[in-house]
Design an enzyme around this catalytic site. Sequence first.
Site, PDB file in Angstrom:
ATOM      1  N   ASP A   8     -47.235 -33.264 -57.839  1.00  0.00           N
ATOM      2  CA  ASP A   8     -48.660 -33.200 -58.113  1.00  0.00           C
ATOM      3  C   ASP A   8     -49.334 -34.017 -57.001  1.00  0.00           C
ATOM      4  O   ASP A   8     -48.708 -34.896 -56.408  1.00  0.00           O
ATOM      5  CB  ASP A   8     -48.909 -33.823 -59.494  1.00  0.00           C
ATOM      6  CG  ASP A   8     -50.373 -33.959 -59.801  1.00  0.00           C
ATOM      7  OD1 ASP A   8     -51.109 -32.994 -59.605  1.00  0.00           O
ATOM      8  OD2 ASP A   8     -50.786 -35.060 -60.236  1.00  0.00           O
ATOM      9  N   ASP A  10     -53.174 -35.316 -56.825  1.00  0.00           N
ATOM     10  CA  ASP A  10     -54.071 -36.375 -57.292  1.00  0.00           C
ATOM     11  C   ASP A  10     -53.355 -37.255 -58.315  1.00  0.00           C
ATOM     12  O   ASP A  10     -52.960 -36.781 -59.369  1.00  0.00           O
ATOM     13  CB  ASP A  10     -55.315 -35.766 -57.958  1.00  0.00           C
ATOM     14  CG  ASP A  10     -56.194 -35.027 -56.963  1.00  0.00           C
ATOM     15  OD1 ASP A  10     -56.163 -35.375 -55.778  1.00  0.00           O
ATOM     16  OD2 ASP A  10     -56.917 -34.109 -57.385  1.00  0.00           O
ATOM     17  N   GLY A  45     -55.523 -33.588 -63.985  1.00  0.00           N
ATOM     18  CA  GLY A  45     -54.709 -32.368 -63.936  1.00  0.00           C
ATOM     19  C   GLY A  45     -55.407 -31.130 -64.470  1.00  0.00           C
ATOM     20  O   GLY A  45     -54.871 -30.026 -64.419  1.00  0.00           O
ATOM     21  N   VAL A  46     -56.637 -31.301 -64.981  1.00  0.00           N
ATOM     22  CA  VAL A  46     -57.390 -30.192 -65.583  1.00  0.00           C
ATOM     23  C   VAL A  46     -58.265 -29.534 -64.511  1.00  0.00           C
ATOM     24  O   VAL A  46     -58.851 -30.232 -63.683  1.00  0.00           O
ATOM     25  CB  VAL A  46     -58.265 -30.748 -66.744  1.00  0.00           C
ATOM     26  CG1 VAL A  46     -59.123 -29.666 -67.357  1.00  0.00           C
ATOM     27  CG2 VAL A  46     -57.385 -31.404 -67.804  1.00  0.00           C
ATOM     28  N   ARG A  48     -61.336 -27.590 -62.417  1.00  0.00           N
ATOM     29  CA  ARG A  48     -62.739 -28.022 -62.293  1.00  0.00           C
ATOM     30  C   ARG A  48     -63.614 -27.500 -63.437  1.00  0.00           C
ATOM     31  O   ARG A  48     -64.363 -28.266 -64.052  1.00  0.00           O
ATOM     32  CB  ARG A  48     -63.295 -27.546 -60.953  1.00  0.00           C
ATOM     33  CG  ARG A  48     -64.613 -28.193 -60.582  1.00  0.00           C
ATOM     34  CD  ARG A  48     -65.101 -27.670 -59.230  1.00  0.00           C
ATOM     35  NE  ARG A  48     -64.068 -27.780 -58.208  1.00  0.00           N
ATOM     36  CZ  ARG A  48     -64.103 -27.128 -57.045  1.00  0.00           C
ATOM     37  NH1 ARG A  48     -65.107 -26.339 -56.751  1.00  0.00           N
ATOM     38  NH2 ARG A  48     -63.114 -27.277 -56.172  1.00  0.00           N
ATOM     39  N   SER A 115     -55.952 -28.754 -57.780  1.00  0.00           N
ATOM     40  CA  SER A 115     -57.167 -28.935 -56.988  1.00  0.00           C
ATOM     41  C   SER A 115     -57.367 -27.879 -55.905  1.00  0.00           C
ATOM     42  O   SER A 115     -56.482 -27.623 -55.093  1.00  0.00           O
ATOM     43  CB  SER A 115     -57.155 -30.316 -56.330  1.00  0.00           C
ATOM     44  OG  SER A 115     -58.291 -30.453 -55.502  1.00  0.00           O
ATOM     45  N   LYS A 116     -58.576 -27.328 -55.876  1.00  0.00           N
ATOM     46  CA  LYS A 116     -58.953 -26.393 -54.810  1.00  0.00           C
ATOM     47  C   LYS A 116     -59.208 -27.150 -53.518  1.00  0.00           C
ATOM     48  O   LYS A 116     -59.317 -26.555 -52.452  1.00  0.00           O
ATOM     49  CB  LYS A 116     -60.209 -25.615 -55.214  1.00  0.00           C
ATOM     50  CG  LYS A 116     -59.948 -24.680 -56.378  1.00  0.00           C
ATOM     51  CD  LYS A 116     -61.112 -23.762 -56.631  1.00  0.00           C
ATOM     52  CE  LYS A 116     -60.670 -22.724 -57.645  1.00  0.00           C
ATOM     53  NZ  LYS A 116     -61.634 -21.880 -58.182  1.00  0.00           N
ATOM     54  N   ASN A 117     -59.346 -28.457 -53.607  1.00  0.00           N
ATOM     55  CA  ASN A 117     -59.581 -29.279 -52.417  1.00  0.00           C
ATOM     56  C   ASN A 117     -58.287 -29.768 -51.776  1.00  0.00           C
ATOM     57  O   ASN A 117     -58.329 -30.574 -50.840  1.00  0.00           O
ATOM     58  CB  ASN A 117     -60.456 -30.485 -52.788  1.00  0.00           C
ATOM     59  CG  ASN A 117     -61.884 -30.062 -53.123  1.00  0.00           C
ATOM     60  OD1 ASN A 117     -62.575 -29.478 -52.286  1.00  0.00           O
ATOM     61  ND2 ASN A 117     -62.317 -30.319 -54.340  1.00  0.00           N
ATOM     62  N   ASP A 169     -48.592 -37.127 -63.038  1.00  0.00           N
ATOM     63  CA  ASP A 169     -49.245 -38.269 -63.690  1.00  0.00           C
ATOM     64  C   ASP A 169     -50.073 -37.816 -64.891  1.00  0.00           C
ATOM     65  O   ASP A 169     -50.718 -38.635 -65.539  1.00  0.00           O
ATOM     66  CB  ASP A 169     -50.164 -39.012 -62.714  1.00  0.00           C
ATOM     67  CG  ASP A 169     -51.392 -38.197 -62.356  1.00  0.00           C
ATOM     68  OD1 ASP A 169     -51.262 -36.968 -62.191  1.00  0.00           O
ATOM     69  OD2 ASP A 169     -52.486 -38.779 -62.249  1.00  0.00           O
TER      70      ASP A 169
HETATM   71  P1  B16 Z   1     -60.873 -29.646 -57.778  1.00  0.00           P
HETATM   72  P2  B16 Z   1     -53.934 -32.523 -59.555  1.00  0.00           P
HETATM   73  C1  B16 Z   1     -56.470 -32.105 -60.313  1.00  0.00           C
HETATM   74  O1  B16 Z   1     -55.542 -32.357 -59.329  1.00  0.00           O
HETATM   75  C2  B16 Z   1     -57.177 -33.381 -60.746  1.00  0.00           C
HETATM   76  O2  B16 Z   1     -56.259 -34.272 -61.362  1.00  0.00           O
HETATM   77  C3  B16 Z   1     -58.269 -33.029 -61.734  1.00  0.00           C
HETATM   78  O3  B16 Z   1     -58.945 -34.190 -62.136  1.00  0.00           O
HETATM   79  C4  B16 Z   1     -59.239 -32.035 -61.085  1.00  0.00           C
HETATM   80  O4  B16 Z   1     -60.251 -31.649 -62.005  1.00  0.00           O
HETATM   81  C5  B16 Z   1     -58.447 -30.815 -60.619  1.00  0.00           C
HETATM   82  O5  B16 Z   1     -57.431 -31.216 -59.731  1.00  0.00           O
HETATM   83  C6  B16 Z   1     -59.338 -29.789 -59.930  1.00  0.00           C
HETATM   84  O6  B16 Z   1     -59.797 -30.347 -58.740  1.00  0.00           O
HETATM   85  O7  B16 Z   1     -62.218 -29.783 -58.418  1.00  0.00           O
HETATM   86  O8  B16 Z   1     -60.729 -30.433 -56.496  1.00  0.00           O
HETATM   87  O9  B16 Z   1     -60.446 -28.205 -57.608  1.00  0.00           O
HETATM   88  O10 B16 Z   1     -53.759 -33.775 -60.352  1.00  0.00           O
HETATM   89  O11 B16 Z   1     -53.449 -31.265 -60.240  1.00  0.00           O
HETATM   90  O12 B16 Z   1     -53.436 -32.652 -58.130  1.00  0.00           O
HETATM   91 MG    MG Z   2     -52.542 -35.499 -61.099  1.00  0.00          MG
END
Ligand code: B16
Ligand code: MG
Length: 211
Positions: A8, A10, A45-46, A48, A115-117, A169
């Site tokens: 993972d 983030d 992990g949820v 956007r 995350s899309k970022n 996490d």
């Molecule tokens: P984004 P992970 C997740 O990343 C984040 O933990 C979560 O808080 C966030 O809402 C999700 O990515 C979407 O992120 O807005 O950047 O697309 O923990 O799966 O790496």
């Molecule tokens: Mg995470």
Amino acid sequence: MIKAVLFDLDGVIVSTDHCHYRAWKRMADEEGIYFDEKINDRLRGVSRMASLDIVLERATHTYDAAEKAELAGRKNGYYRELISELTPADILPGAMENLNELKRNGVLVAVGSSSKNTPIILKQIGLAGFFDAVSDGNNITHSKPDPEVFLKAAEMLGVLPAECLVVEDADAGIEAGRNGGMKTLSVKGAVGADYFAPDLSDYSIFRRIIR
Ligand code: B16
Ligand code: MG
């Protein structure tokens, strides 16, 4: 036998929780919606849009689809400003050492993030091109706890789910790994895993799991 470790992003490789928190908080404050760190913890992990639905539980009126898209876009703009300041120094303790040791031992390494970022974050922390595969919010239709993001990573690597170890996490991420038929390692107290570690600062953690 474990042939690949799916990380993972983030909260495991880099801590962007505070960036998510500040961005959601700024948007929520502008809208007059109550938001705190405890609510932010539920967003780990949820995806956007699913995160936005949790944030809007405290809203005093309902938002239509177009308004929701604007709110999510506004939050993401604030988040992008914050992650543009990330550097390799933001990689969490032990992550690099463990990644390099896995690679040295011929174990494949991949990212499995909602995350899309992800591409921007990897570039900022100097890890663009480092992983054998990157599966993220841009190539999935179902968010964790659905196993899609990890199954896609395994497919990209050419390994079977049973040959993968997921490092997470978030409770939803551990559940996703298990739903995919993978072994799981929890950091930071995520529940339901096969193995547990406080974080990745223990350099021998993978040596003990992957024999
Ligand atoms: P984004 P992970 C997740 O990343 C984040 O933990 C979560 O808080 C966030 O809402 C999700 O990515 C979407 O992120 O807005 O950047 O697309 O923990 O799966 O790496
Ligand atoms: Mg995470």
